[in-house]
Design an enzyme around this catalytic site. Structure first.
Site, PDB file in Angstrom:
ATOM      1  N   TRP A  99     -10.929   6.551  -3.206  1.00 26.77           N
ATOM      2  CA  TRP A  99      -9.772   6.262  -2.337  1.00 26.77           C
ATOM      3  C   TRP A  99      -9.582   7.375  -1.324  1.00 26.77           C
ATOM      4  CZ3 TRP A  99      -9.333   1.476  -2.381  1.00 26.77           C
ATOM      5  CH2 TRP A  99      -9.362   0.725  -3.548  1.00 26.77           C
ATOM      6  N   ASP A 166      -1.247   9.880  -1.196  1.00 24.29           N
ATOM      7  CA  ASP A 166      -1.501   8.525  -1.687  1.00 24.29           C
ATOM      8  C   ASP A 166      -1.122   8.528  -3.165  1.00 24.29           C
ATOM      9  OD1 ASP A 166      -2.442   6.152  -2.696  1.00 24.29           O
ATOM     10  OD2 ASP A 166      -4.501   6.390  -1.970  1.00 24.29           O
ATOM     11  N   LYS A 190       0.598  -1.271  -8.749  1.00 23.80           N
ATOM     12  CA  LYS A 190       0.299  -0.534  -9.973  1.00 23.80           C
ATOM     13  C   LYS A 190       1.550  -0.149 -10.765  1.00 23.80           C
ATOM     14  CE  LYS A 190      -4.039   0.235  -8.028  1.00 23.80           C
ATOM     15  NZ  LYS A 190      -4.587   0.686  -6.756  1.00 23.80           N
TER      16      LYS A 190
HETATM   17  C1  LIG Z   1      -5.434   0.813  -5.728  1.00 22.54           C
HETATM   18  C2  LIG Z   1      -5.455   2.025  -4.887  1.00 22.54           C
HETATM   19  C3  LIG Z   1      -5.623   1.970  -3.492  1.00 22.54           C
HETATM   20  C4  LIG Z   1      -5.877   0.683  -2.768  1.00 22.54           C
HETATM   21  O1  LIG Z   1      -4.730  -0.032  -2.612  1.00 22.54           O
HETATM   22  P1  LIG Z   1      -4.718  -1.394  -1.774  1.00 22.54           P
HETATM   23  O2  LIG Z   1      -3.258  -1.742  -1.876  1.00 22.54           O
HETATM   24  O3  LIG Z   1      -5.630  -2.350  -2.455  1.00 22.54           O
HETATM   25  O4  LIG Z   1      -5.144  -1.105  -0.392  1.00 22.54           O
HETATM   26  C5  LIG Z   1      -5.580   3.146  -2.799  1.00 22.54           C
HETATM   27  N1  LIG Z   1      -5.387   4.325  -3.399  1.00 22.54           N
HETATM   28  C6  LIG Z   1      -5.232   4.420  -4.745  1.00 22.54           C
HETATM   29  C7  LIG Z   1      -5.017   5.759  -5.361  1.00 22.54           C
HETATM   30  C8  LIG Z   1      -5.264   3.276  -5.514  1.00 22.54           C
HETATM   31  O5  LIG Z   1      -5.105   3.365  -6.844  1.00 22.54           O
END
Ligand SMILES: *Cc1c(COP(=O)(O)O)cnc(C)c1O
Length: 355
Positions: A99, A166, A190
């Protein structure tokens, strides 16, 4: 009974599913949540409550805005540099996994990315510790929890430049001090709610400095001015997120759920370390409380264990293809009884396969 260890979209509380399905049938006066205008006072109240709950649960200080956007965390990879970087400027990134890597890739459209450190050489099994962040960086970006590799950075690196995080896979799982960050973003799917919404928490004063021309839909300011309703928002996703945040509040909030999350992670890692059939994949000090990655001492037993676990109610424990083995995601809504059930299966499997 199924135990959902999926990495995302993932488990949400049963009562949230019940309330959400009720609202599909009758949200207000017989009308479904799916057919009402986002401009109705009833839905405006939903957005207002969702924003208020994020602020309350994370203790967001004055001077920050909370947005519910679309496009997932992946769109934030581009929106962040588009809004915070100007041509010729550099932003610093900590590379801790796929990511982070995807976020780094988007920077080149707007400026330069400076990777302060990486653990790529070790397949991202640890978080780099010794790095320095140049003071002329437009901002510093890191991923707090690396969903795929199962590492987590619980502290915020010290720097004078704006901090962007993030937090997709560990937001709302632990107490944070929002004032240490300038921008936090998280795909909802999540710990916040269903897929389709993205939460952004942004310090207002960092905006308006770029020389980039920003299309309205990608401009944080437009979304702040529009109260997350610059255009039609993901009505249902926001509604379910609001229900889930209510649930979290009713559980005692983030501090309480953090205690449970610590207990769940401890129970599982203890078994991984104790049971000679299994071993963790990450540096112990960097282990994630949300995504527990492990393999088997004898790789030939991985398929049989997966089969055994799936036959006995375990869902979503297969590891990501770039790590292999197993990954148990133990997000907020996963009860500790599910972790205990997995631990029991690990013990049972070991007993059966002992010579
Ligand atoms: C799941 C995830 C993403 C991607 O998220 P999307 O909503 O599918 O774009 C990005 N960063 C982390 C840390 C993630 O766990």
């Amino acid at each position: 009974m199924r135990h959902n260890f999926g990495a995302g979209p993932c488990i949400l509380p049963q009562e949230v599913f019940k309330q959400a399905s009720q609202a599909v049938l009758d949200f207000k006066d017989g009308l479904s949540i799916l057919e009402i205008s986002h401009r109705t006072p009833e839905f405006e109240a939903v957005v207002a409550e969702a924003v208020k709950l994020v602020k309350e649960l994370l203790n967001v200080p004055e001077g920050y805005s909370v947005l519910f956007l679309q496009g997932g965390a992946s769109l934030q990879f581009a929106m962040v540099p588009m809004n915070l970087l100007s041509e010729g400027q550099t932003a610093s990134y900590l590379e801790t996994g796929v990511w982070a890597n995807k976020a780094i890739k988007e920077v080149k459209h707007f400026g330069k990315a400076n990777v302060v450190a990486t653990s790529k050489e070790a397949n991202f099994t640890y978080i780099p510790k010794d790095f320095s962040i140049p003071e002329d960086s437009a901002y510093f970006h890191f991923t707090s929890n690396n969903t795929i590799y199962g590492t987590e950075l619980l502290t915020v690196p010290v720097t004078k430049v704006p901090v962007v995080c993030d937090m997709s896979s560990d937001i709302m799982s632990r107490v944070i001090d929002v004032s240490q960050y300038d921008l936090i973003y998280a795909g909802a799917q999540k710990n916040i709610g269903p897929a389709g919404a993205t939460v952004v928490i942004i310090k207002d004063e960092i905006l308006g400095k770029t020389t980039n021309k920003i299309p309205s839909m990608l401009d944080y300011k437009q979304h702040i001015d529009g109260g997350s309703m610059y255009n039609t928002p993901p009505v249902f996703a926001i509604y379910v997120a609001m229900l889930n945040l209510r649930w979290l509040k009713s559980k005692g909030g983030v501090a309480e759920i953090e205690k449970e999350n610590i207990a769940k992670a401890k129970a599982l890692y203890t078994e991984i370390d104790r049971n000679p059939f299994f071993k963790g994949t990450c540096a112990v000090e960097d282990r994630s409380r949300m995504n527990v990655c492990f393999v088997m001492e004898n790789p030939e037993l991985e398929k049989p264990f997966l089969k055994f676990a799936e036959e006995n109610g375990m869902e979503g424990i297969k590891g990501h293809r770039s790590v292999g083995g197993f990954r148990a995601s133990i997000y907020n809504a996963l009860p500790i009884t599910s972790v205990h059930a997995l631990v029991e299966l690990m013990q049972e499997f070991a007993e059966k396969n002992q010579k």
